[in-house]
Design a protein around this motif. Sequence first.
Motif, PDB file in Angstrom:
ATOM      1  N   TRP A 115       0.826  -1.201   0.000  1.00 12.51           N
ATOM      2  CA  TRP A 115       0.000   0.000   0.000  1.00 12.51           C
ATOM      3  C   TRP A 115       0.865   1.258   0.000  1.00 12.51           C
ATOM      4  O   TRP A 115       0.583   2.216  -0.721  1.00 12.51           O
ATOM      5  CB  TRP A 115      -0.942  -0.014   1.205  1.00 12.51           C
ATOM      6  CG  TRP A 115      -1.784   1.201   1.321  1.00 12.51           C
ATOM      7  CD1 TRP A 115      -2.909   1.507   0.630  1.00 12.51           C
ATOM      8  CD2 TRP A 115      -1.550   2.311   2.199  1.00 12.51           C
ATOM      9  NE1 TRP A 115      -3.398   2.727   1.016  1.00 12.51           N
ATOM     10  CE2 TRP A 115      -2.585   3.241   1.975  1.00 12.51           C
ATOM     11  CE3 TRP A 115      -0.575   2.596   3.148  1.00 12.51           C
ATOM     12  CZ2 TRP A 115      -2.645   4.439   2.674  1.00 12.51           C
ATOM     13  CZ3 TRP A 115      -0.654   3.783   3.839  1.00 12.51           C
ATOM     14  CH2 TRP A 115      -1.690   4.688   3.592  1.00 12.51           C
ATOM     15  N   VAL A 116       1.928   1.269   0.809  1.00 11.24           N
ATOM     16  CA  VAL A 116       2.823   2.432   0.868  1.00 11.24           C
ATOM     17  C   VAL A 116       3.459   2.678  -0.495  1.00 11.24           C
ATOM     18  O   VAL A 116       3.486   3.821  -0.986  1.00 11.24           O
ATOM     19  CB  VAL A 116       3.897   2.244   1.964  1.00 11.24           C
ATOM     20  CG1 VAL A 116       5.009   3.263   1.823  1.00 11.24           C
ATOM     21  CG2 VAL A 116       3.274   2.348   3.345  1.00 11.24           C
ATOM     22  N   PHE A 117       3.989   1.634  -1.122  1.00 15.18           N
ATOM     23  CA  PHE A 117       4.599   1.798  -2.437  1.00 15.18           C
ATOM     24  C   PHE A 117       3.588   2.297  -3.460  1.00 15.18           C
ATOM     25  O   PHE A 117       3.872   3.185  -4.254  1.00 15.18           O
ATOM     26  CB  PHE A 117       5.212   0.488  -2.937  1.00 15.18           C
ATOM     27  CG  PHE A 117       6.611   0.254  -2.469  1.00 15.18           C
ATOM     28  CD1 PHE A 117       7.603   1.180  -2.699  1.00 15.18           C
ATOM     29  CD2 PHE A 117       6.934  -0.913  -1.801  1.00 15.18           C
ATOM     30  CE1 PHE A 117       8.901   0.969  -2.266  1.00 15.18           C
ATOM     31  CE2 PHE A 117       8.223  -1.132  -1.361  1.00 15.18           C
ATOM     32  CZ  PHE A 117       9.207  -0.197  -1.592  1.00 15.18           C
ATOM     33  N   ARG A 118       2.398   1.724  -3.455  1.00 15.68           N
ATOM     34  CA  ARG A 118       1.374   2.108  -4.426  1.00 15.68           C
ATOM     35  C   ARG A 118       0.940   3.562  -4.237  1.00 15.68           C
ATOM     36  O   ARG A 118       0.842   4.323  -5.208  1.00 15.68           O
ATOM     37  CB  ARG A 118       0.180   1.171  -4.281  1.00 15.68           C
ATOM     38  CG  ARG A 118      -0.865   1.377  -5.320  1.00 15.68           C
ATOM     39  CD  ARG A 118      -1.914   0.290  -5.268  1.00 15.68           C
ATOM     40  NE  ARG A 118      -3.142   0.820  -5.794  1.00 15.68           N
ATOM     41  CZ  ARG A 118      -4.238   1.057  -5.096  1.00 15.68           C
ATOM     42  NH1 ARG A 118      -4.274   0.770  -3.835  1.00 15.68           N
ATOM     43  NH2 ARG A 118      -5.292   1.560  -5.648  1.00 15.68           N
ATOM     44  N   MET A 119       0.678   3.958  -3.001  1.00 12.74           N
ATOM     45  CA  MET A 119       0.232   5.324  -2.732  1.00 12.74           C
ATOM     46  C   MET A 119       1.347   6.336  -3.030  1.00 12.74           C
ATOM     47  O   MET A 119       1.089   7.423  -3.535  1.00 12.74           O
ATOM     48  CB  MET A 119      -0.247   5.473  -1.287  1.00 12.74           C
ATOM     49  CG  MET A 119      -1.510   4.700  -0.996  1.00 12.74           C
ATOM     50  SD  MET A 119      -2.861   5.048  -2.125  1.00 12.74           S
ATOM     51  CE  MET A 119      -3.209   6.730  -1.739  1.00 12.74           C
ATOM     52  N   ARG A 120       2.573   5.971  -2.722  1.00 12.50           N
ATOM     53  CA  ARG A 120       3.691   6.870  -3.017  1.00 12.50           C
ATOM     54  C   ARG A 120       3.830   7.066  -4.520  1.00 12.50           C
ATOM     55  O   ARG A 120       4.001   8.185  -4.992  1.00 12.50           O
ATOM     56  CB  ARG A 120       4.978   6.300  -2.434  1.00 12.50           C
ATOM     57  CG  ARG A 120       6.173   7.213  -2.634  1.00 12.50           C
ATOM     58  CD  ARG A 120       7.392   6.644  -1.931  1.00 12.50           C
ATOM     59  NE  ARG A 120       8.478   7.577  -2.008  1.00 12.50           N
ATOM     60  CZ  ARG A 120       9.291   7.682  -3.065  1.00 12.50           C
ATOM     61  NH1 ARG A 120       9.120   6.907  -4.108  1.00 12.50           N
ATOM     62  NH2 ARG A 120      10.260   8.567  -3.075  1.00 12.50           N
ATOM     63  N   ARG A 121       3.733   5.975  -5.272  1.00 13.30           N
ATOM     64  CA  ARG A 121       3.842   6.082  -6.728  1.00 13.30           C
ATOM     65  C   ARG A 121       2.708   6.921  -7.304  1.00 13.30           C
ATOM     66  O   ARG A 121       2.931   7.785  -8.154  1.00 13.30           O
ATOM     67  CB  ARG A 121       3.858   4.687  -7.363  1.00 13.30           C
ATOM     68  CG  ARG A 121       4.132   4.741  -8.853  1.00 13.30           C
ATOM     69  CD  ARG A 121       4.213   3.377  -9.500  1.00 13.30           C
ATOM     70  NE  ARG A 121       2.943   2.692  -9.405  1.00 13.30           N
ATOM     71  CZ  ARG A 121       2.774   1.468  -8.920  1.00 13.30           C
ATOM     72  NH1 ARG A 121       3.815   0.796  -8.484  1.00 13.30           N
ATOM     73  NH2 ARG A 121       1.575   0.924  -8.873  1.00 13.30           N
ATOM     74  N   ARG A 122       1.481   6.691  -6.830  1.00 12.05           N
ATOM     75  CA  ARG A 122       0.334   7.470  -7.307  1.00 12.05           C
ATOM     76  C   ARG A 122       0.502   8.956  -6.970  1.00 12.05           C
ATOM     77  O   ARG A 122       0.224   9.815  -7.807  1.00 12.05           O
ATOM     78  CB  ARG A 122      -0.957   6.962  -6.666  1.00 12.05           C
ATOM     79  CG  ARG A 122      -1.552   5.798  -7.362  1.00 12.05           C
ATOM     80  CD  ARG A 122      -2.871   5.385  -6.762  1.00 12.05           C
ATOM     81  NE  ARG A 122      -3.825   6.476  -6.804  1.00 12.05           N
ATOM     82  CZ  ARG A 122      -4.896   6.566  -6.034  1.00 12.05           C
ATOM     83  NH1 ARG A 122      -5.137   5.644  -5.139  1.00 12.05           N
ATOM     84  NH2 ARG A 122      -5.718   7.576  -6.143  1.00 12.05           N
TER      85      ARG A 122
END
Length: 175
Positions: free
Chosen positions: A152-159
Amino acid sequence: MRTLKLWLDRSLTAQAVLIFALGLGLTAVFHRDGHPGWWVIRTALFTAVVIGIVAVQRRRTGRAAGTGPRGVAEINRRIRHREVPEDPEERAAMRRLLAEQLGRMERGGRWLPYWLGCMGLVAAGLIVLGALTGSLTFPLVFAVGTAGFCYWVFRMRRRSMELHRDMTSALRDPR
């Protein structure tokens, strides 16, 4: 729900009330044997510290954008909705806020692998301890939760970084 979100976005007092209420509930759950007066005192102290940190961050962000907390909240709403303002002053404030937030995300990204690696080591250590004690239920649930949180952290950071870069390029394009 929208008005509650706007109220929490703009009001430091609303954030303090929410933090105090949640903190008091958690303190009551984890310290059942303590006196309720100590629950309130402990929660008030933690709330004061957290609100102090939030106030300093809000002031720093407001100075970086050249606007107040309400202006920062409005600019952040426009960024989330991908709205490019027409007014040159609003465009400049949005450009400064985007640069500040993108810079903070990039600086934080240097430490992200270390934090996530530390979380992975804790999860692996709990699995080893669980295997040694014969109880793997909690360690496996924790490891799956940790893996989900890291994803979730990686996905939200990328978004967020894509959104900020898109908005920065949209602000550069002349109309």
